[in-house]
Scaffold this motif. Sequence first.
Motif, PDB file in Angstrom:
ATOM      1  N   VAL A 253      54.888  36.415  38.499  1.00  0.00           N
ATOM      2  CA  VAL A 253      54.588  36.822  37.128  1.00  0.00           C
ATOM      3  C   VAL A 253      53.668  38.034  37.162  1.00  0.00           C
ATOM      4  CG1 VAL A 253      53.646  36.087  34.898  1.00  0.00           C
ATOM      5  CG2 VAL A 253      54.869  34.442  36.351  1.00  0.00           C
ATOM      6  N   LYS A 254      54.043  39.095  36.443  1.00  0.00           N
ATOM      7  CA  LYS A 254      53.273  40.345  36.498  1.00  0.00           C
ATOM      8  C   LYS A 254      51.883  40.175  35.913  1.00  0.00           C
ATOM      9  CE  LYS A 254      57.245  43.473  36.334  1.00  0.00           C
ATOM     10  NZ  LYS A 254      57.906  44.593  35.600  1.00  0.00           N
ATOM     11  N   GLU A 255      51.745  39.385  34.857  1.00  0.00           N
ATOM     12  CA  GLU A 255      50.426  39.211  34.233  1.00  0.00           C
ATOM     13  C   GLU A 255      49.445  38.523  35.169  1.00  0.00           C
ATOM     14  OE1 GLU A 255      53.256  38.510  32.936  1.00  0.00           O
ATOM     15  OE2 GLU A 255      53.436  39.772  31.124  1.00  0.00           O
ATOM     16  N   LEU A 256      49.953  37.646  36.073  1.00  0.00           N
ATOM     17  CA  LEU A 256      49.061  36.922  36.992  1.00  0.00           C
ATOM     18  C   LEU A 256      48.859  37.640  38.313  1.00  0.00           C
ATOM     19  CD1 LEU A 256      50.364  33.261  36.472  1.00  0.00           C
ATOM     20  CD2 LEU A 256      48.369  34.356  35.444  1.00  0.00           C
ATOM     21  N   GLN A 257      49.647  38.689  38.556  1.00  0.00           N
ATOM     22  CA  GLN A 257      49.473  39.426  39.812  1.00  0.00           C
ATOM     23  C   GLN A 257      48.181  40.224  39.833  1.00  0.00           C
ATOM     24  OE1 GLN A 257      53.031  41.754  40.262  1.00  0.00           O
ATOM     25  NE2 GLN A 257      54.283  39.994  40.930  1.00  0.00           N
ATOM     26  N   ASP A 258      47.688  40.578  38.645  1.00  0.00           N
ATOM     27  CA  ASP A 258      46.430  41.349  38.566  1.00  0.00           C
ATOM     28  C   ASP A 258      45.199  40.458  38.525  1.00  0.00           C
ATOM     29  OD1 ASP A 258      48.016  43.608  38.482  1.00  0.00           O
ATOM     30  OD2 ASP A 258      48.115  43.592  36.275  1.00  0.00           O
ATOM     31  N   LEU A 259      45.390  39.122  38.509  1.00  0.00           N
ATOM     32  CA  LEU A 259      44.255  38.202  38.471  1.00  0.00           C
ATOM     33  C   LEU A 259      43.694  38.051  39.875  1.00  0.00           C
ATOM     34  CD1 LEU A 259      42.562  36.259  36.731  1.00  0.00           C
ATOM     35  CD2 LEU A 259      44.215  34.465  37.269  1.00  0.00           C
ATOM     36  N   ASN A 260      42.498  38.634  40.124  1.00  0.00           N
ATOM     37  CA  ASN A 260      41.895  38.655  41.459  1.00  0.00           C
ATOM     38  C   ASN A 260      40.575  37.914  41.443  1.00  0.00           C
ATOM     39  OD1 ASN A 260      44.025  40.274  42.352  1.00  0.00           O
ATOM     40  ND2 ASN A 260      42.929  42.169  41.808  1.00  0.00           N
ATOM     41  N   ILE A 261      40.272  37.304  42.585  1.00  0.00           N
ATOM     42  CA  ILE A 261      38.983  36.655  42.821  1.00  0.00           C
ATOM     43  C   ILE A 261      38.453  37.151  44.158  1.00  0.00           C
ATOM     44  CG2 ILE A 261      37.783  34.468  43.163  1.00  0.00           C
ATOM     45  CD1 ILE A 261      39.880  33.120  41.448  1.00  0.00           C
ATOM     46  N   ASN A 262      37.305  37.838  44.112  1.00  0.00           N
ATOM     47  CA  ASN A 262      36.687  38.429  45.315  1.00  0.00           C
ATOM     48  C   ASN A 262      37.634  39.398  46.012  1.00  0.00           C
ATOM     49  OD1 ASN A 262      34.347  36.888  44.897  1.00  0.00           O
ATOM     50  ND2 ASN A 262      35.199  35.158  46.095  1.00  0.00           N
ATOM     51  N   GLY A 263      38.369  40.168  45.219  1.00  0.00           N
ATOM     52  CA  GLY A 263      39.223  41.206  45.785  1.00  0.00           C
ATOM     53  C   GLY A 263      40.583  40.724  46.241  1.00  0.00           C
TER      54      GLY A 263
END
Length: 510
Positions: A253-263
Amino acid sequence: MRSQEKRRSSLSANLKIGICDPGDSKAIDNCDHSFPFAQASIVKPWSSAHNIGTNFHDAGSARGTNNSFGLNINVGGKAFQIDSHIAARYPITRLGKLATWADPVKKLDLCDDFSVQRNEYFFDRDPMVFPCILHFYHSGVLWIMDELCPTNFVEEIEYWGINLSYSEKCCRTLFMEHQDELKEYLKIQKELQVELEPLDQAEHFEGQWMGEFRKKIWNLMENPYSSIPAKIIAIMSSVFVLLSIVAMCLSTVKELQDLNINGKACMEQVEIICVIFFTAEYLLRLVATADLCKFLKTVLNVVDLVAILPFYVQIIFEHFSEEADIHLHHEDIEKMERVGQLGKVLKIVRLMRIFRILKLARHSTGMRAFGFTIRQCYQQVCCLFLFIAMGVFSFSALMHSVEHDVPGTNFTSIPVTWWWAAVSLSTVGYGDTVPDTPLGRVVAFLCISFGIILNGMPISILYNRFSDFYAKLKAQESPPTVKSGTEIRFKARARKKIAECCFPYSERMR
């Protein structure tokens, strides 16, 4: 005629009372332990061939009362009689030899015992089958009763020296089919027993290094019913499998691909946690197993290995890909092609993560029963695929020959028509390609009808096998019966603890 195996003692074995030599202490001991003294009064004395010398004259008088031209047979406690001339018509059989041989010593080798007083031969065999044997001597035809066990029946007729070819062809055909079905059933039961055979038996770990400790680890990881921690680990394993599959799907999912934690991507971190759990689980099983070769050959363990390998292979390919990007120049076309090929391989490796869903088969009885059903019915499944291939080739050729002259048709060639034939045989019918002529519609109707018949053929076979295997797997995996007084009784103990905490001892005494 093959040599007979050693049989168990009959329930009505011959008992000899009052024939022991008083001077032989060993014989007296044997007689004392041969039969319970409380029932000795109900057993009639048996004068067998053991004391044939002392009762020789009595035997002569006994023969005068019996038919001198007949054979007195006692099979498993039931008395029968057959004429010697009738038995002598088949001299190669056991009763035929008994009627034709003149040497009494050789006759004793044919039977289990001989009563001198009654002139009766005793055979420790099945009395339910002997009426069929007796009917054979009178009619020359061997009867086969459906209610008899095929294995026991074959053993009995081989003992009496009668060949199965003496039976009627129709009865013999049905009997051989029944025998083949029984052999197939026993084969499947044996394979199912091997499938269910646990490796946590004590003898598998005896004499091995840290056997007791490894057995505890194996029960913890493999047998959910062995303890409460084992059940918790089995539930955690299923949860991690579902979590990894959901994370793999959400990572696209494109919207969740940008969700990052600590890089790092959130779904990538979930993937790492799941792989660490799967790796620890596989290594613990590998260390604790009692038979390493059998462990590596088991299908479920191969699935576990395939579930964790793509992650480590992906790390290796990404490492080489980064090195290739560092040394990459714009004019180096060959290296760019290598990087492109490496990216395709990496996509295939990532796609292999979908096989993790097969890990649920370790804790799912239904999936294990389905896999065992497919393995046992592979001949029927292969035959089904053969019929599908024949239908696809046949109807695609017919449809192309009917529709290829129509302007603007989609049936331009037979390989192109394969897709239409496959969709029609499966009764899906996408409707993207349809015939235009009346004759083409007739061919389409025949194709769909053939597909309906073809799809209904294997359902009964697969369903019956699946239900049978599922019931056996479920019975094997059910937890053992808890002895009375050893239940956990969690609710009662919890209520007792709450009562002790909320109400002091003095108040409860009031």
